[in-house]
Design a protein around this motif. Structure first.
Motif, PDB file in Angstrom:
ATOM      1  N   MET A   1       0.842  -1.199   0.000  1.00  0.00           N
ATOM      2  CA  MET A   1       0.000   0.000   0.000  1.00  0.00           C
ATOM      3  C   MET A   1       0.876   1.247   0.000  1.00  0.00           C
ATOM      4  SD  MET A   1      -3.191   0.817  -0.095  1.00  0.00           S
ATOM      5  CE  MET A   1      -4.182   2.307   0.032  1.00  0.00           C
ATOM      6  N   ARG A   2       1.932   1.246   0.813  1.00  0.00           N
ATOM      7  CA  ARG A   2       2.844   2.399   0.849  1.00  0.00           C
ATOM      8  C   ARG A   2       3.477   2.619  -0.520  1.00  0.00           C
ATOM      9  NH1 ARG A   2       4.832   0.105   5.764  1.00  0.00           N
ATOM     10  NH2 ARG A   2       6.751  -0.500   4.685  1.00  0.00           N
ATOM     11  N   ASP A   3       3.902   1.505  -1.159  1.00  0.00           N
ATOM     12  CA  ASP A   3       4.530   1.622  -2.481  1.00  0.00           C
ATOM     13  C   ASP A   3       3.556   2.181  -3.509  1.00  0.00           C
ATOM     14  OD1 ASP A   3       6.813   0.593  -1.373  1.00  0.00           O
ATOM     15  OD2 ASP A   3       6.553  -1.428  -2.197  1.00  0.00           O
ATOM     16  N   GLY A   4       2.318   1.685  -3.467  1.00  0.00           N
ATOM     17  CA  GLY A   4       1.320   2.157  -4.419  1.00  0.00           C
ATOM     18  C   GLY A   4       0.998   3.628  -4.230  1.00  0.00           C
ATOM     19  N   LEU A   5       0.852   4.052  -2.985  1.00  0.00           N
ATOM     20  CA  LEU A   5       0.577   5.459  -2.699  1.00  0.00           C
ATOM     21  C   LEU A   5       1.754   6.333  -3.129  1.00  0.00           C
ATOM     22  CD1 LEU A   5      -1.015   5.094   0.858  1.00  0.00           C
ATOM     23  CD2 LEU A   5      -2.214   5.757  -1.241  1.00  0.00           C
ATOM     24  N   THR A   6       2.957   5.845  -2.864  1.00  0.00           N
ATOM     25  CA  THR A   6       4.161   6.597  -3.241  1.00  0.00           C
ATOM     26  C   THR A   6       4.220   6.816  -4.750  1.00  0.00           C
ATOM     27  OG1 THR A   6       5.416   5.775  -1.343  1.00  0.00           O
ATOM     28  CG2 THR A   6       6.684   6.609  -3.218  1.00  0.00           C
ATOM     29  N   MET A   7       3.914   5.779  -5.519  1.00  0.00           N
ATOM     30  CA  MET A   7       3.935   5.896  -6.975  1.00  0.00           C
ATOM     31  C   MET A   7       2.928   6.931  -7.465  1.00  0.00           C
ATOM     32  SD  MET A   7       4.380   1.928  -8.244  1.00  0.00           S
ATOM     33  CE  MET A   7       4.128   2.423  -9.952  1.00  0.00           C
ATOM     34  N   ARG A   8       1.721   6.896  -6.893  1.00  0.00           N
ATOM     35  CA  ARG A   8       0.688   7.843  -7.305  1.00  0.00           C
ATOM     36  C   ARG A   8       1.082   9.276  -6.964  1.00  0.00           C
ATOM     37  NH1 ARG A   8      -4.466   6.415  -7.673  1.00  0.00           N
ATOM     38  NH2 ARG A   8      -4.608   8.420  -8.737  1.00  0.00           N
ATOM     39  N   ILE A   9       1.655   9.451  -5.777  1.00  0.00           N
ATOM     40  CA  ILE A   9       1.994  10.794  -5.306  1.00  0.00           C
ATOM     41  C   ILE A   9       3.174  11.377  -6.089  1.00  0.00           C
ATOM     42  CG2 ILE A   9       2.970  12.062  -3.333  1.00  0.00           C
ATOM     43  CD1 ILE A   9       1.233  10.153  -1.554  1.00  0.00           C
ATOM     44  N   THR A  10       4.242  10.593  -6.264  1.00  0.00           N
ATOM     45  CA  THR A  10       5.436  11.117  -6.928  1.00  0.00           C
ATOM     46  C   THR A  10       5.235  11.333  -8.426  1.00  0.00           C
ATOM     47  OG1 THR A  10       6.288   8.838  -7.116  1.00  0.00           O
ATOM     48  CG2 THR A  10       7.024  10.144  -5.227  1.00  0.00           C
TER      49      THR A  10
ATOM     50  N   GLN B   1     -10.555   1.643  -0.856  1.00  0.00           N
ATOM     51  CA  GLN B   1     -11.105   1.151  -2.113  1.00  0.00           C
ATOM     52  C   GLN B   1     -11.270   2.274  -3.130  1.00  0.00           C
ATOM     53  OE1 GLN B   1     -14.731  -0.861  -1.080  1.00  0.00           O
ATOM     54  NE2 GLN B   1     -13.683  -2.622  -0.193  1.00  0.00           N
ATOM     55  N   GLU B   2     -11.218   3.522  -2.668  1.00  0.00           N
ATOM     56  CA  GLU B   2     -11.416   4.664  -3.552  1.00  0.00           C
ATOM     57  C   GLU B   2     -10.122   5.422  -3.843  1.00  0.00           C
ATOM     58  OE1 GLU B   2     -15.877   6.153  -2.525  1.00  0.00           O
ATOM     59  OE2 GLU B   2     -14.351   6.661  -1.045  1.00  0.00           O
ATOM     60  N   THR B   3      -8.994   4.903  -3.355  1.00  0.00           N
ATOM     61  CA  THR B   3      -7.753   5.663  -3.510  1.00  0.00           C
ATOM     62  C   THR B   3      -7.357   5.859  -4.964  1.00  0.00           C
ATOM     63  OG1 THR B   3      -6.520   3.600  -3.139  1.00  0.00           O
ATOM     64  CG2 THR B   3      -6.773   5.086  -1.261  1.00  0.00           C
ATOM     65  N   ASN B   4      -7.620   4.876  -5.822  1.00  0.00           N
ATOM     66  CA  ASN B   4      -7.235   5.013  -7.233  1.00  0.00           C
ATOM     67  C   ASN B   4      -7.959   6.167  -7.904  1.00  0.00           C
ATOM     68  OD1 ASN B   4      -5.390   2.925  -7.249  1.00  0.00           O
ATOM     69  ND2 ASN B   4      -6.886   1.387  -7.856  1.00  0.00           N
ATOM     70  N   GLU B   5      -9.256   6.339  -7.564  1.00  0.00           N
ATOM     71  CA  GLU B   5     -10.061   7.364  -8.230  1.00  0.00           C
ATOM     72  C   GLU B   5      -9.966   8.723  -7.545  1.00  0.00           C
ATOM     73  OE1 GLU B   5     -11.530   4.568  -6.902  1.00  0.00           O
ATOM     74  OE2 GLU B   5     -11.444   3.308  -8.689  1.00  0.00           O
TER      75      GLU B   5
ATOM     76  N   LEU C   1      -7.711   9.711  -4.717  1.00  0.00           N
ATOM     77  CA  LEU C   1      -6.566  10.066  -3.890  1.00  0.00           C
ATOM     78  C   LEU C   1      -6.017  11.453  -4.204  1.00  0.00           C
ATOM     79  CD1 LEU C   1      -4.377   9.329  -1.798  1.00  0.00           C
ATOM     80  CD2 LEU C   1      -3.049   8.377  -3.698  1.00  0.00           C
ATOM     81  N   ILE C   2      -5.739  11.718  -5.459  1.00  0.00           N
ATOM     82  CA  ILE C   2      -5.104  12.977  -5.836  1.00  0.00           C
ATOM     83  C   ILE C   2      -6.025  14.152  -5.524  1.00  0.00           C
ATOM     84  CG2 ILE C   2      -4.052  14.298  -7.701  1.00  0.00           C
ATOM     85  CD1 ILE C   2      -2.534  11.744  -6.749  1.00  0.00           C
ATOM     86  N   ASP C   3      -7.305  13.997  -5.826  1.00  0.00           N
ATOM     87  CA  ASP C   3      -8.270  15.057  -5.531  1.00  0.00           C
ATOM     88  C   ASP C   3      -8.349  15.303  -4.023  1.00  0.00           C
ATOM     89  OD1 ASP C   3     -10.321  16.951  -5.986  1.00  0.00           O
ATOM     90  OD2 ASP C   3     -11.841  15.444  -5.575  1.00  0.00           O
ATOM     91  N   ALA C   4      -8.323  14.208  -3.241  1.00  0.00           N
ATOM     92  CA  ALA C   4      -8.393  14.339  -1.786  1.00  0.00           C
ATOM     93  C   ALA C   4      -7.172  15.077  -1.253  1.00  0.00           C
ATOM     94  CB  ALA C   4      -8.500  12.958  -1.144  1.00  0.00           C
ATOM     95  N   ILE C   5      -5.991  14.727  -1.746  1.00  0.00           N
ATOM     96  CA  ILE C   5      -4.768  15.392  -1.285  1.00  0.00           C
ATOM     97  C   ILE C   5      -4.795  16.877  -1.650  1.00  0.00           C
ATOM     98  CG2 ILE C   5      -2.278  15.556  -1.630  1.00  0.00           C
ATOM     99  CD1 ILE C   5      -2.203  12.515  -1.903  1.00  0.00           C
ATOM    100  N   ARG C   6      -5.189  17.191  -2.874  1.00  0.00           N
ATOM    101  CA  ARG C   6      -5.249  18.592  -3.294  1.00  0.00           C
ATOM    102  C   ARG C   6      -6.223  19.389  -2.433  1.00  0.00           C
ATOM    103  NH1 ARG C   6      -5.306  17.163  -9.708  1.00  0.00           N
ATOM    104  NH2 ARG C   6      -3.040  17.237 -10.054  1.00  0.00           N
ATOM    105  N   THR C   7      -7.349  18.778  -2.105  1.00  0.00           N
ATOM    106  CA  THR C   7      -8.349  19.453  -1.277  1.00  0.00           C
ATOM    107  C   THR C   7      -7.795  19.747   0.112  1.00  0.00           C
ATOM    108  OG1 THR C   7     -10.162  18.361  -2.455  1.00  0.00           O
ATOM    109  CG2 THR C   7     -10.665  19.267  -0.285  1.00  0.00           C
ATOM    110  N   VAL C   8      -7.165  18.751   0.722  1.00  0.00           N
ATOM    111  CA  VAL C   8      -6.616  18.929   2.072  1.00  0.00           C
ATOM    112  C   VAL C   8      -5.461  19.930   2.069  1.00  0.00           C
ATOM    113  CG1 VAL C   8      -5.431  17.753   3.965  1.00  0.00           C
ATOM    114  CG2 VAL C   8      -7.399  16.680   2.871  1.00  0.00           C
TER     115      VAL C   8
END
Length: 219
Positions: free
Chosen positions: A19-28, A111-115, A117-124
Protein backbone atom coordinates in the motif's frame (compact mmCIF):
# COMPACT_ATOMS: atom_id res chain seq x y z
CA UNK A 1 21.71 29.71 -10.95
CA UNK A 2 18.06 28.73 -11.14
CA UNK A 3 15.94 28.82 -8.02
CA UNK A 4 15.25 25.36 -6.64
CA UNK A 5 11.60 24.36 -6.87
CA UNK A 6 10.09 23.81 -3.44
CA UNK A 7 8.20 20.54 -3.47
CA UNK A 8 5.13 19.56 -1.48
CA UNK A 9 6.33 17.09 1.14
CA UNK A 10 4.08 14.17 2.06
CA UNK A 11 4.58 11.48 4.71
CA UNK A 12 2.81 8.10 4.49
CA UNK A 13 1.97 6.09 7.63
CA UNK A 14 0.66 2.64 6.70
CA UNK A 15 1.68 -0.82 7.89
CA UNK A 16 1.24 -2.50 4.48
CA UNK A 17 4.39 -2.19 2.30
CA UNK A 18 2.49 -2.72 -0.95
CA UNK A 19 0.00 0.00 0.00
CA UNK A 20 2.84 2.40 0.85
CA UNK A 21 4.53 1.62 -2.48
CA UNK A 22 1.32 2.16 -4.42
CA UNK A 23 0.58 5.46 -2.70
CA UNK A 24 4.16 6.60 -3.24
CA UNK A 25 3.93 5.90 -6.98
CA UNK A 26 0.69 7.84 -7.31
CA UNK A 27 1.99 10.79 -5.31
CA UNK A 28 5.44 11.12 -6.93
CA UNK A 29 3.84 11.03 -10.39
CA UNK A 30 2.35 14.45 -9.61
CA UNK A 31 4.55 17.44 -10.52
CA UNK A 32 5.94 19.14 -7.44
CA UNK A 33 5.01 16.38 -4.97
CA UNK A 34 7.38 14.08 -3.11
CA UNK A 35 7.13 11.42 -0.41
CA UNK A 36 9.61 12.65 2.18
CA UNK A 37 9.13 9.77 4.62
CA UNK A 38 7.21 6.60 5.41
CA UNK A 39 6.34 4.76 8.64
CA UNK A 40 4.53 1.58 9.65
CA UNK A 41 3.53 2.26 13.27
CA UNK A 42 2.11 5.07 15.36
CA UNK A 43 5.40 5.76 17.16
CA UNK A 44 7.43 5.61 13.94
CA UNK A 45 4.95 7.97 12.33
CA UNK A 46 5.26 10.55 15.11
CA UNK A 47 9.06 10.43 14.79
CA UNK A 48 9.13 10.71 10.98
CA UNK A 49 6.61 13.56 10.97
CA UNK A 50 8.67 15.43 13.57
CA UNK A 51 11.83 14.96 11.51
CA UNK A 52 10.36 15.73 8.08
CA UNK A 53 7.90 18.56 8.89
CA UNK A 54 5.66 17.53 5.95
CA UNK A 55 2.92 19.58 4.33
CA UNK A 56 0.53 16.62 4.58
CA UNK A 57 0.37 13.22 6.22
CA UNK A 58 -1.49 10.26 4.75
CA UNK A 59 -2.29 8.00 7.71
CA UNK A 60 -4.05 4.65 7.91
CA UNK A 61 -6.55 4.45 10.77
CA UNK A 62 -5.69 0.84 11.61
CA UNK A 63 -2.02 0.10 12.31
CA UNK A 64 -0.44 -3.06 13.70
CA UNK A 65 1.09 -0.99 16.48
CA UNK A 66 -1.02 1.95 17.62
CA UNK A 67 -3.65 3.62 15.44
CA UNK A 68 -3.97 6.57 13.14
CA UNK A 69 -6.44 8.53 15.23
CA UNK A 70 -4.11 8.58 18.23
CA UNK A 71 -1.22 9.54 15.94
CA UNK A 72 -3.21 12.52 14.64
CA UNK A 73 -3.98 13.64 18.19
CA UNK A 74 -0.36 13.32 19.29
CA UNK A 75 1.05 15.25 16.36
CA UNK A 76 -1.65 17.94 16.40
CA UNK A 77 -1.05 18.57 20.11
CA UNK A 78 2.55 19.52 19.23
CA UNK A 79 2.06 21.00 15.77
CA UNK A 80 -1.52 21.98 14.91
CA UNK A 81 -0.53 23.16 11.42
CA UNK A 82 0.17 19.64 10.06
CA UNK A 83 -2.57 18.55 7.65
CA UNK A 84 -3.88 14.98 7.80
CA UNK A 85 -5.74 12.85 5.28
CA UNK A 86 -6.96 9.66 6.96
CA UNK A 87 -7.31 6.50 4.88
CA UNK A 88 -8.89 3.21 5.90
CA UNK A 89 -10.21 -0.09 4.64
CA UNK A 90 -13.19 0.41 6.94
CA UNK A 91 -16.41 2.22 6.14
CA UNK A 92 -16.64 5.94 6.91
CA UNK A 93 -19.41 5.24 9.40
CA UNK A 94 -16.89 3.55 11.70
CA UNK A 95 -14.12 6.10 11.98
CA UNK A 96 -14.55 9.20 9.81
CA UNK A 97 -16.19 11.40 12.44
CA UNK A 98 -13.55 10.44 15.00
CA UNK A 99 -10.77 11.16 12.54
CA UNK A 100 -12.21 14.63 11.92
CA UNK A 101 -12.57 15.28 15.64
CA UNK A 102 -8.92 14.25 16.12
CA UNK A 103 -7.86 16.85 13.56
CA UNK A 104 -7.91 15.21 10.11
CA UNK A 105 -9.13 17.32 7.22
CA UNK A 106 -10.12 14.39 5.01
CA UNK A 107 -11.14 10.73 5.09
CA UNK A 108 -10.78 8.33 2.18
CA UNK A 109 -11.71 4.68 1.93
CA UNK A 110 -8.82 2.61 0.54
CA UNK A 111 -11.10 1.15 -2.11
CA UNK A 112 -11.42 4.66 -3.55
CA UNK A 113 -7.75 5.66 -3.51
CA UNK A 114 -7.23 5.01 -7.23
CA UNK A 115 -10.06 7.36 -8.23
CA UNK A 116 -10.02 10.01 -5.50
CA UNK A 117 -6.57 10.07 -3.89
CA UNK A 118 -5.10 12.98 -5.84
CA UNK A 119 -8.27 15.06 -5.53
CA UNK A 120 -8.39 14.34 -1.79
CA UNK A 121 -4.77 15.39 -1.29
CA UNK A 122 -5.25 18.59 -3.29
CA UNK A 123 -8.35 19.45 -1.28
CA UNK A 124 -6.62 18.93 2.07
CA UNK A 125 -3.53 20.85 0.95
CA UNK A 126 -5.84 23.83 0.37
CA UNK A 127 -6.88 23.48 4.03
CA UNK A 128 -10.36 22.31 2.97
CA UNK A 129 -12.27 19.25 4.13
CA UNK A 130 -12.53 16.21 1.89
CA UNK A 131 -15.45 13.88 2.51
CA UNK A 132 -17.77 11.80 0.35
CA UNK A 133 -21.35 12.73 -0.43
CA UNK A 134 -22.43 9.73 1.65
CA UNK A 135 -20.56 11.03 4.67
CA UNK A 136 -21.91 14.56 4.21
CA UNK A 137 -25.44 13.14 4.31
CA UNK A 138 -24.62 11.05 7.35
CA UNK A 139 -23.20 14.02 9.25
CA UNK A 140 -26.33 16.03 8.52
CA UNK A 141 -28.52 13.15 9.70
CA UNK A 142 -26.39 12.80 12.82
CA UNK A 143 -26.72 16.50 13.58
CA UNK A 144 -30.49 16.33 13.18
CA UNK A 145 -30.65 13.29 15.47
CA UNK A 146 -28.64 15.10 18.12
CA UNK A 147 -31.00 18.06 18.05
CA UNK A 148 -33.92 15.70 18.66
CA UNK A 149 -32.23 14.40 21.81
CA UNK A 150 -31.53 10.89 20.47
CA UNK A 151 -28.05 9.45 20.92
CA UNK A 152 -26.52 6.19 19.81
CA UNK A 153 -24.70 4.68 22.82
CA UNK A 154 -21.90 3.53 20.49
CA UNK A 155 -21.06 7.20 19.95
CA UNK A 156 -20.08 7.44 23.63
CA UNK A 157 -17.23 4.94 23.20
CA UNK A 158 -13.63 6.08 23.25
CA UNK A 159 -11.44 5.47 20.20
CA UNK A 160 -9.81 2.44 21.85
CA UNK A 161 -13.20 1.06 22.94
CA UNK A 162 -14.56 1.53 19.41
CA UNK A 163 -11.56 -0.34 18.01
CA UNK A 164 -12.04 -3.27 20.40
CA UNK A 165 -15.80 -3.24 19.75
CA UNK A 166 -15.09 -3.57 16.02
CA UNK A 167 -12.73 -6.50 16.56
CA UNK A 168 -15.32 -8.22 18.77
CA UNK A 169 -17.80 -7.79 15.92
CA UNK A 170 -15.33 -9.51 13.61
CA UNK A 171 -15.41 -12.53 15.94
CA UNK A 172 -11.94 -12.15 17.43
CA UNK A 173 -11.21 -13.65 20.84
CA UNK A 174 -9.79 -11.70 23.78
CA UNK A 175 -6.37 -13.25 23.19
CA UNK A 176 -6.38 -12.40 19.49
CA UNK A 177 -7.45 -8.81 20.17
CA UNK A 178 -4.75 -8.44 22.81
CA UNK A 179 -2.11 -9.73 20.40
CA UNK A 180 -3.20 -7.46 17.56
CA UNK A 181 -3.32 -4.32 19.72
CA UNK A 182 -0.20 -5.20 21.75
CA UNK A 183 -2.17 -5.13 25.00
CA UNK A 184 -2.59 -7.66 27.82
CA UNK A 185 -5.63 -9.94 27.97
CA UNK A 186 -6.46 -8.33 31.33
CA UNK A 187 -6.64 -4.92 29.65
CA UNK A 188 -8.95 -6.28 26.94
CA UNK A 189 -11.18 -7.91 29.57
CA UNK A 190 -11.37 -4.56 31.37
CA UNK A 191 -12.37 -2.83 28.14
CA UNK A 192 -15.02 -5.51 27.58
CA UNK A 193 -16.53 -4.71 30.99
CA UNK A 194 -16.52 -1.00 30.18
CA UNK A 195 -18.21 -1.73 26.86
CA UNK A 196 -20.95 -3.78 28.50
CA UNK A 197 -21.63 -1.02 30.98
CA UNK A 198 -21.68 1.77 28.39
CA UNK A 199 -23.83 -0.22 25.95
CA UNK A 200 -26.15 -1.51 28.69
CA UNK A 201 -25.65 -5.22 28.05
CA UNK A 202 -24.97 -7.81 30.72
CA UNK A 203 -23.28 -10.75 28.98
CA UNK A 204 -20.41 -11.36 26.59
CA UNK A 205 -22.80 -12.94 24.08
CA UNK A 206 -25.01 -9.84 24.05
CA UNK A 207 -21.95 -7.67 23.51
CA UNK A 208 -20.79 -9.89 20.64
CA UNK A 209 -24.22 -9.78 18.99
CA UNK A 210 -24.36 -6.00 19.26
CA UNK A 211 -20.85 -5.65 17.86
CA UNK A 212 -21.63 -7.98 14.98
CA UNK A 213 -24.83 -6.09 14.18
CA UNK A 214 -22.97 -2.78 14.22
CA UNK A 215 -20.42 -4.23 11.81
CA UNK A 216 -23.16 -5.38 9.42
CA UNK A 217 -24.81 -1.96 9.50
CA UNK A 218 -21.53 -0.27 8.62
CA UNK A 219 -20.94 -2.32 5.47
Amino acid sequence: MKNEIVKTRIVIVDDHPLMRDGLTMRITAQPGWEVSGVAATEDEGVTVISEQCPDLVLVDISLKSGNGIELIKRVRSRNPTVKFLAISAYKESLYAERAFRAGALGYLNKQETNEKLIDAIRTVLKNERFLSEELKARLVASALKNTSGEQNPIDSLSDREREIFRLIGEGMTTGAIAEQLFLSTHTIDTHREHLKRKLNVSTANELSRMAFQAMLEST
